[in-house]
Motif scaffolding. Sequence first.
Motif, PDB file in Angstrom:
ATOM      1  N   ILE A 110      23.011  -6.414  17.105  1.00 15.91           N
ATOM      2  CA  ILE A 110      21.947  -5.882  17.387  1.00 15.91           C
ATOM      3  C   ILE A 110      22.067  -4.521  16.078  1.00 15.91           C
ATOM      4  CG2 ILE A 110      20.732  -3.853  18.669  1.00 15.91           C
ATOM      5  CD1 ILE A 110      21.614  -5.697  21.368  1.00 15.91           C
ATOM      6  N   MET A 111      23.337  -4.088  16.010  1.00 12.59           N
ATOM      7  CA  MET A 111      23.410  -2.942  15.028  1.00 12.59           C
ATOM      8  C   MET A 111      23.206  -3.468  13.843  1.00 12.59           C
ATOM      9  SD  MET A 111      24.050  -0.248  16.969  1.00 12.59           S
ATOM     10  CE  MET A 111      24.671   0.803  15.439  1.00 12.59           C
ATOM     11  N   MET A 112      23.659  -4.705  13.466  1.00 12.64           N
ATOM     12  CA  MET A 112      23.568  -5.013  12.070  1.00 12.64           C
ATOM     13  C   MET A 112      21.937  -5.177  11.810  1.00 12.64           C
ATOM     14  SD  MET A 112      24.759  -8.974  10.612  1.00 12.64           S
ATOM     15  CE  MET A 112      23.401  -9.868  11.717  1.00 12.64           C
ATOM     16  N   MET A 113      21.293  -5.919  12.856  1.00  7.72           N
ATOM     17  CA  MET A 113      19.847  -6.059  12.501  1.00  7.72           C
ATOM     18  C   MET A 113      19.188  -4.739  12.451  1.00  7.72           C
ATOM     19  SD  MET A 113      19.692  -9.224  12.287  1.00  7.72           S
ATOM     20  CE  MET A 113      17.724  -9.412  12.354  1.00  7.72           C
ATOM     21  N   ILE A 114      19.631  -3.766  13.073  1.00  8.37           N
ATOM     22  CA  ILE A 114      18.929  -2.261  12.942  1.00  8.37           C
ATOM     23  C   ILE A 114      19.423  -1.739  11.464  1.00  8.37           C
ATOM     24  CG2 ILE A 114      19.132   0.204  13.578  1.00  8.37           C
ATOM     25  CD1 ILE A 114      19.549  -0.779  16.541  1.00  8.37           C
ATOM     26  N   SER A 115      20.651  -2.034  11.060  1.00  2.39           N
ATOM     27  CA  SER A 115      20.713  -1.477   9.544  1.00  2.39           C
ATOM     28  C   SER A 115      19.942  -2.325   8.543  1.00  2.39           C
ATOM     29  CB  SER A 115      22.193  -1.733   9.450  1.00  2.39           C
ATOM     30  OG  SER A 115      22.682  -3.030   9.550  1.00  2.39           O
ATOM     31  N   LEU A 116      19.906  -3.505   8.751  1.00  2.20           N
ATOM     32  CA  LEU A 116      19.043  -4.244   7.866  1.00  2.20           C
ATOM     33  C   LEU A 116      17.379  -3.734   7.725  1.00  2.20           C
ATOM     34  CD1 LEU A 116      20.375  -7.949   8.298  1.00  2.20           C
ATOM     35  CD2 LEU A 116      20.636  -6.555   6.419  1.00  2.20           C
ATOM     36  N   TYR A 117      17.192  -3.613   9.051  1.00  5.04           N
ATOM     37  CA  TYR A 117      15.558  -3.042   9.154  1.00  5.04           C
ATOM     38  C   TYR A 117      15.598  -1.709   8.435  1.00  5.04           C
ATOM     39  CZ  TYR A 117      11.258  -1.476  10.899  1.00  5.04           C
ATOM     40  OH  TYR A 117       9.961  -0.957  11.032  1.00  5.04           O
ATOM     41  N   ILE A 118      16.576  -0.626   8.382  1.00  8.94           N
ATOM     42  CA  ILE A 118      16.620   0.393   7.912  1.00  8.94           C
ATOM     43  C   ILE A 118      16.520   0.241   6.372  1.00  8.94           C
ATOM     44  CG2 ILE A 118      18.001   2.487   7.455  1.00  8.94           C
ATOM     45  CD1 ILE A 118      18.877   2.475  10.113  1.00  8.94           C
ATOM     46  N   ARG A 119      17.121  -0.826   5.877  1.00  5.73           N
ATOM     47  CA  ARG A 119      17.337  -1.054   4.376  1.00  5.73           C
ATOM     48  C   ARG A 119      16.004  -1.551   3.998  1.00  5.73           C
ATOM     49  NH1 ARG A 119      22.851  -4.261   3.971  1.00  5.73           N
ATOM     50  NH2 ARG A 119      22.155  -4.598   1.586  1.00  5.73           N
ATOM     51  N   SER A 120      15.326  -2.470   4.769  1.00 10.02           N
ATOM     52  CA  SER A 120      13.962  -3.144   4.472  1.00 10.02           C
ATOM     53  C   SER A 120      12.918  -1.868   4.326  1.00 10.02           C
ATOM     54  CB  SER A 120      13.738  -4.079   5.354  1.00 10.02           C
ATOM     55  OG  SER A 120      13.154  -3.422   6.755  1.00 10.02           O
ATOM     56  N   CYS A 121      13.151  -0.818   4.878  1.00  4.40           N
ATOM     57  CA  CYS A 121      12.130   0.295   4.926  1.00  4.40           C
ATOM     58  C   CYS A 121      12.290   1.193   3.761  1.00  4.40           C
ATOM     59  CB  CYS A 121      12.403   1.107   6.334  1.00  4.40           C
ATOM     60  SG  CYS A 121      11.687   0.235   7.597  1.00  4.40           S
ATOM     61  N   ALA A 122      13.335   0.958   2.789  1.00  2.99           N
ATOM     62  CA  ALA A 122      13.540   1.708   1.707  1.00  2.99           C
ATOM     63  C   ALA A 122      12.418   1.540   0.558  1.00  2.99           C
ATOM     64  CB  ALA A 122      14.996   1.624   1.125  1.00  2.99           C
ATOM     65  N   ALA A 123      12.156   2.259  -0.280  1.00  2.00           N
ATOM     66  CA  ALA A 123      11.310   2.319  -1.156  1.00  2.00           C
ATOM     67  C   ALA A 123      11.489   1.129  -2.169  1.00  2.00           C
ATOM     68  CB  ALA A 123      11.217   3.469  -2.300  1.00  2.00           C
ATOM     69  N   GLN A 124      12.683   0.855  -2.336  1.00  2.00           N
ATOM     70  CA  GLN A 124      13.170  -0.484  -3.060  1.00  2.00           C
ATOM     71  C   GLN A 124      14.480  -0.952  -2.202  1.00  2.00           C
ATOM     72  OE1 GLN A 124      14.466   0.014  -7.280  1.00  2.00           O
ATOM     73  NE2 GLN A 124      13.841  -1.949  -7.756  1.00  2.00           N
ATOM     74  N   PRO A 125      14.356  -1.772  -1.789  1.00  2.00           N
ATOM     75  CA  PRO A 125      15.536  -2.447  -0.809  1.00  2.00           C
ATOM     76  C   PRO A 125      16.673  -2.761  -1.629  1.00  2.00           C
ATOM     77  CG  PRO A 125      13.701  -3.659  -0.142  1.00  2.00           C
ATOM     78  CD  PRO A 125      13.081  -2.854  -1.284  1.00  2.00           C
ATOM     79  N   TYR A 126      17.719  -2.521  -1.254  1.00  4.18           N
ATOM     80  CA  TYR A 126      19.041  -2.672  -1.882  1.00  4.18           C
ATOM     81  C   TYR A 126      19.742  -3.943  -1.321  1.00  4.18           C
ATOM     82  CZ  TYR A 126      19.755   0.775   1.496  1.00  4.18           C
ATOM     83  OH  TYR A 126      19.617   1.601   2.659  1.00  4.18           O
ATOM     84  N   PRO A 127      20.349  -4.979  -2.203  1.00  2.00           N
ATOM     85  CA  PRO A 127      20.182  -4.798  -3.744  1.00  2.00           C
ATOM     86  C   PRO A 127      18.755  -5.210  -3.945  1.00  2.00           C
ATOM     87  CG  PRO A 127      21.125  -6.998  -2.755  1.00  2.00           C
ATOM     88  CD  PRO A 127      20.986  -5.910  -1.645  1.00  2.00           C
ATOM     89  N   ALA A 128      18.343  -4.770  -5.110  1.00  3.99           N
ATOM     90  CA  ALA A 128      16.805  -4.786  -5.793  1.00  3.99           C
ATOM     91  C   ALA A 128      16.333  -6.163  -5.764  1.00  3.99           C
ATOM     92  CB  ALA A 128      16.521  -4.082  -6.818  1.00  3.99           C
ATOM     93  N   GLY A 129      15.401  -6.535  -5.317  1.00  2.01           N
ATOM     94  CA  GLY A 129      14.698  -8.076  -5.732  1.00  2.01           C
ATOM     95  C   GLY A 129      13.414  -8.136  -5.406  1.00  2.01           C
ATOM     96  N   ALA A 130      12.900  -9.212  -5.362  1.00  3.79           N
ATOM     97  CA  ALA A 130      11.312  -9.511  -5.414  1.00  3.79           C
ATOM     98  C   ALA A 130      10.722  -9.388  -4.126  1.00  3.79           C
ATOM     99  CB  ALA A 130      10.941 -10.841  -6.084  1.00  3.79           C
ATOM    100  N   LEU A 131      11.592  -9.200  -3.036  1.00  4.63           N
ATOM    101  CA  LEU A 131      11.056  -9.246  -1.967  1.00  4.63           C
ATOM    102  C   LEU A 131      11.131  -7.849  -1.126  1.00  4.63           C
ATOM    103  CD1 LEU A 131      12.564 -12.272  -0.135  1.00  4.63           C
ATOM    104  CD2 LEU A 131      10.472 -12.220  -0.826  1.00  4.63           C
ATOM    105  N   TYR A 132      10.106  -7.329  -0.565  1.00  5.38           N
ATOM    106  CA  TYR A 132      10.137  -5.990   0.194  1.00  5.38           C
ATOM    107  C   TYR A 132       9.797  -5.960   1.326  1.00  5.38           C
ATOM    108  CZ  TYR A 132      10.163  -4.581  -4.818  1.00  5.38           C
ATOM    109  OH  TYR A 132      10.542  -4.453  -6.119  1.00  5.38           O
ATOM    110  N   GLY A 133      10.017  -4.848   2.286  1.00  5.87           N
ATOM    111  CA  GLY A 133       9.624  -4.755   3.768  1.00  5.87           C
ATOM    112  C   GLY A 133       9.976  -5.765   4.658  1.00  5.87           C
ATOM    113  N   ILE A 134       8.921  -6.328   5.514  1.00  5.05           N
ATOM    114  CA  ILE A 134       9.319  -7.285   6.578  1.00  5.05           C
ATOM    115  C   ILE A 134       9.816  -8.396   5.941  1.00  5.05           C
ATOM    116  CG2 ILE A 134       6.929  -8.132   6.750  1.00  5.05           C
ATOM    117  CD1 ILE A 134       9.544  -7.206   9.499  1.00  5.05           C
ATOM    118  N   ARG A 135       9.346  -9.038   4.718  1.00  2.00           N
ATOM    119  CA  ARG A 135       9.692 -10.337   4.183  1.00  2.00           C
ATOM    120  C   ARG A 135      11.058 -10.090   3.839  1.00  2.00           C
ATOM    121  NH1 ARG A 135       5.774 -11.554  -0.449  1.00  2.00           N
ATOM    122  NH2 ARG A 135       7.145 -13.645  -0.346  1.00  2.00           N
TER     123      ARG A 135
END
Length: 380
Positions: A110-135
Amino acid sequence: MKLYSLFTFAGPVMLAARYFNIFPKANYALLFAYTLYFALTSIFLFLFIRFVPYTHHTKYLALGMLETIVIFLSIVPGISVFILYVLVPILSCVYYNKRFTYRVFIACYIMMMISLYIRSCAAQPYPAGALYGIRWFITYGTGATLEYVFCVILMYNVVSTAHASLQKQYEQDIRIRDMQTKLIAGFANLVESKDYTTGEHIKRTSKYVRRICLKLRELGYYTDELTDEVIDTMVKAAPLHDLGKISIPEDILAKQGPLTEQEFDMIRKHPLYGANLIEKYLSGIETDEYTETARAMTLGHHEWWNGEGYPQHVSGTDIPLAARIMAAADVLDALLSKRPYKEALSVDETVNSIKRLSGRQFDPKVVEAVEAIRSSLVEA
């Protein structure tokens, strides 16, 4: 606790890495906060374990705090250590508790998924790539889930298999030790059946051996030799010191009055008989340390410090320490006990008799230890 404390050094290491541009995007303030957090929680955990020892809450507390560090390292831009997601669940496997590991597995997932969600909400997810947000979250979450589940299941099965093997070996070792204990008790009972005074004698002398050993160490004598393991071995081996008496005729052992010279010559051989029995029947059954200690105590407990003892007439420190201690314990109990040929002496008379033989029959340091335990001796 030790493993947790090691992560304290991660803070200064990451600060150094940031300084040398290894983590160029990492924020100094966050790294300082991480270092301070880890230092404070390490101190807290140390104090908690010290003041609330042996509680099952410790493992939850330690792994919980460690998981917060994992999440921190996972979401801070410029660091993003993915592999640490499986660290805490894998560590939980070493407790060999399936329910505990299951709880940790779910909580950390659960903590891992929360951290991934937090990262997905960043202006540019890290590491940077073509995918953003919920995708980005769905893509990386799916991959992380597969990796997470695979690693934890694999490690749990490896640890469980190793634990089952060790448990089986431990149970087998316990059974072997029980057999050894029964064998030794059988030897002691054989002696008791030959000499009615010996049964309680071997029990009391074992207690005296432990007291003398501990007092010697307390007085600063033979501290290198008298480790806890060595003392336990001496105490365990002490009941066999009169084993050779099973080869002596009962009418001699139970004789009322003085022995003839011929009878006494036969008595003098019982250390040799006992040593031979130990070497013949215990070698390969007990540990080498135990067998050698038992043999030394049996063979040498009638040797004298000045060389006038028997059967080998060795002297001084050529007599093994175990035998010198056994000699004092043997005489100590013999004087305190009533025998067919004599009355029991008082504690003071017994200790004074042994003191008079210091440097002649007994090791002076051992005599000093006997005198120091005077108050704990009980008259038979």
